[in-house]
Design an enzyme around this catalytic site. Sequence first.
Site, PDB file in Angstrom:
ATOM      1  NE  ARG A  37      -4.419  -1.548   1.823  1.00 46.98           N
ATOM      2  CZ  ARG A  37      -5.357  -2.469   2.975  1.00 46.98           C
ATOM      3  NH1 ARG A  37      -5.388  -2.025   3.672  1.00 46.98           N
ATOM      4  NH2 ARG A  37      -5.883  -2.547   2.266  1.00 46.98           N
ATOM      5  CE  LYS A 198     -20.510 -15.613   6.207  1.00 48.94           C
ATOM      6  NZ  LYS A 198     -20.823 -15.066   7.222  1.00 48.94           N
ATOM      7  N   GLY A 348     -10.121  -9.180  -1.259  1.00 47.12           N
ATOM      8  CA  GLY A 348      -8.270  -9.128  -0.678  1.00 47.12           C
ATOM      9  C   GLY A 348      -7.902 -10.620  -0.865  1.00 47.12           C
ATOM     10  N   GLY A 371     -13.322  -3.106   0.283  1.00 48.93           N
ATOM     11  CA  GLY A 371     -15.221  -3.162   1.021  1.00 48.93           C
ATOM     12  C   GLY A 371     -15.600  -1.912  -0.430  1.00 48.93           C
TER      13      GLY A 371
HETATM   14  P1  ADP Z   1     -12.819 -11.945  -1.336  1.00 47.31           P
HETATM   15  O1  ADP Z   1     -11.956 -11.802  -0.259  1.00 47.31           O
HETATM   16  O2  ADP Z   1     -11.702 -12.219  -2.428  1.00 47.31           O
HETATM   17  O3  ADP Z   1     -13.648 -10.847  -1.493  1.00 47.31           O
HETATM   18  P2  ADP Z   1     -14.237 -14.043   0.300  1.00 47.31           P
HETATM   19  O4  ADP Z   1     -13.557 -13.013   1.706  1.00 47.31           O
HETATM   20  O5  ADP Z   1     -15.502 -13.621   0.033  1.00 47.31           O
HETATM   21  O6  ADP Z   1     -13.353 -13.527  -1.460  1.00 47.31           O
HETATM   22  O7  ADP Z   1     -13.972 -15.256  -0.164  1.00 47.31           O
HETATM   23  C1  ADP Z   1     -12.904 -16.503  -0.037  1.00 47.31           C
HETATM   24  C2  ADP Z   1     -13.477 -17.187   1.204  1.00 47.31           C
HETATM   25  O8  ADP Z   1     -13.406 -17.774   0.650  1.00 47.31           O
HETATM   26  C3  ADP Z   1     -12.000 -17.917   0.702  1.00 47.31           C
HETATM   27  O9  ADP Z   1     -11.483 -18.322   2.555  1.00 47.31           O
HETATM   28  C4  ADP Z   1     -12.305 -19.715   0.429  1.00 47.31           C
HETATM   29  O10 ADP Z   1     -11.493 -20.571   2.062  1.00 47.31           O
HETATM   30  C5  ADP Z   1     -13.913 -19.395   1.235  1.00 47.31           C
HETATM   31  N1  ADP Z   1     -14.328 -20.056   0.264  1.00 47.31           N
HETATM   32  C6  ADP Z   1     -14.214 -20.528  -1.031  1.00 47.31           C
HETATM   33  N2  ADP Z   1     -15.196 -21.193  -1.141  1.00 47.31           N
HETATM   34  C7  ADP Z   1     -15.635 -22.114   0.045  1.00 47.31           C
HETATM   35  C8  ADP Z   1     -16.421 -23.303   0.458  1.00 47.31           C
HETATM   36  N3  ADP Z   1     -16.370 -23.706  -0.930  1.00 47.31           N
HETATM   37  N4  ADP Z   1     -16.940 -23.862   1.363  1.00 47.31           N
HETATM   38  C9  ADP Z   1     -16.362 -22.751   2.508  1.00 47.31           C
HETATM   39  N5  ADP Z   1     -15.268 -21.375   2.105  1.00 47.31           N
HETATM   40  C10 ADP Z   1     -15.446 -21.235   0.638  1.00 47.31           C
HETATM   41 MG    MG Z   2     -12.065 -12.523   1.469  1.00 44.45          MG
END
Ligand code: ADP
Ligand code: MG
Length: 391
Positions: A37, A198, A348, A371
């Site tokens: 950053r 989620k 992230g 976010g």
């Molecule tokens: P980002 O940080 O890129 O926005 P998220 O925080 O929404 O992504 O999601 C990342 C998390 O989702 C990771 O920790 C990953 O382990 C989890 N994840 C992905 N697929 C599954 C799954 N099938 N079941 C449980 N967790 C999952």
């Molecule tokens: Mg995340």
Amino acid sequence: MMNKKTVRDIEVRGKRVLLRVDFNVPLEGGTITDDTRIRAALPTIRYLLDREARVIIASHLGRPKGKPEPAFSLRPVAERLSQLLGQAVPLAPDSIGPEVKAMVERLKPGEALMLENLRFHAEEEKNDPSYAKELASLADVFVNDAFGAAHRAHASTEGVAHYLPAVAGFLMERELLFLGKALMQPDRPFVAILGGAKISDKIGVITNLLGKVDKLLIGGGMANTFLKAKGLHVGDSLVEDGSLEDARRVMQEGGAKLRLPVDAVVADAFSANAAARVVKVEAIPEGWRVLDIGPETVEIFRQELRGAKTVFWNGPMGVFEFPRFAEGTIAIARAVAELEATTIVGGGDSVAAVEQAGVADRITHISTGGGASLEFLEGRVLPGVAALADK
Ligand code: ADP
Ligand code: MG
């Protein structure tokens, strides 16, 4: 597209510039473990210093409770910035007040100083006008390069812009250019890939993108809720029962645009060493859970990506932290990296995944906004962006 003024649009020579950056870096025992950053803001800082501006750098760090806490001092950040710039960047004892004012008065053209953590004042997050006014009184112009904080209306992101001419720095400009173009005038076909844990975190993004993309590929944990909404049995998979209705609505609105997994890698436990099997989504065994998309799904997603001209990806396809369940995510990362397209990756964990796959340098734009990127993609107005002067 980019209708906000930037540092290029104003005279900065000799001016006192209040520069808001996002130097909220990870620290372990006072040592910076990742200075990405800080490096990311160097182009804007160098541009200002080269033009003989007097640069007053402001950031938050961590979550101090509205009062000074030594553990959240920006001292290590000021030191690292000094090294990276090859020029001393002294740290002020506070962000406002007579001592800080005196330090600013002594700044010469082409010199910079750093204010202490903005969140040592509760007024920062409250967007208190008198605190914003105090900050503004230090400078002649305001440059905001903290896209990652632009979704918050805080004194240093929104408030100060009421008292000073306000423009974007280069990082902010880049995020608005790429994310803005993807939303407003994407080169088509435009394919979005959404995954992650989620659906509830991302429903706003899913809904907004659905109206803009040509294809929406859904993987990761969030796909399970869609599968369950279709009436399939997902065993012990992560599911959000509160989002089944949202999933049904998205499937109805999305129609043929939407692609869901057809197979999955399932595990007998949520663990790196769990037994793993590839099954069709119609045949997820009782007591097992989906931890990755399967090879057939990877192939379908690859086909859908072929010929895409714009790709946006947020959210891993599986629990990529466990190597046994990272294959789907890594295959998709490689497929995205190989495209002759504008490719944007945000989030992230998603950025960590493209780095793990070794393809980060072949992605057109890595969005570090977290976010803020997601809220922008939901179609929301970011207060820190709205506050900047229009072109
Ligand atoms: P980002 O940080 O890129 O926005 P998220 O925080 O929404 O992504 O999601 C990342 C998390 O989702 C990771 O920790 C990953 O382990 C989890 N994840 C992905 N697929 C599954 C799954 N099938 N079941 C449980 N967790 C999952
Ligand atoms: Mg995340």
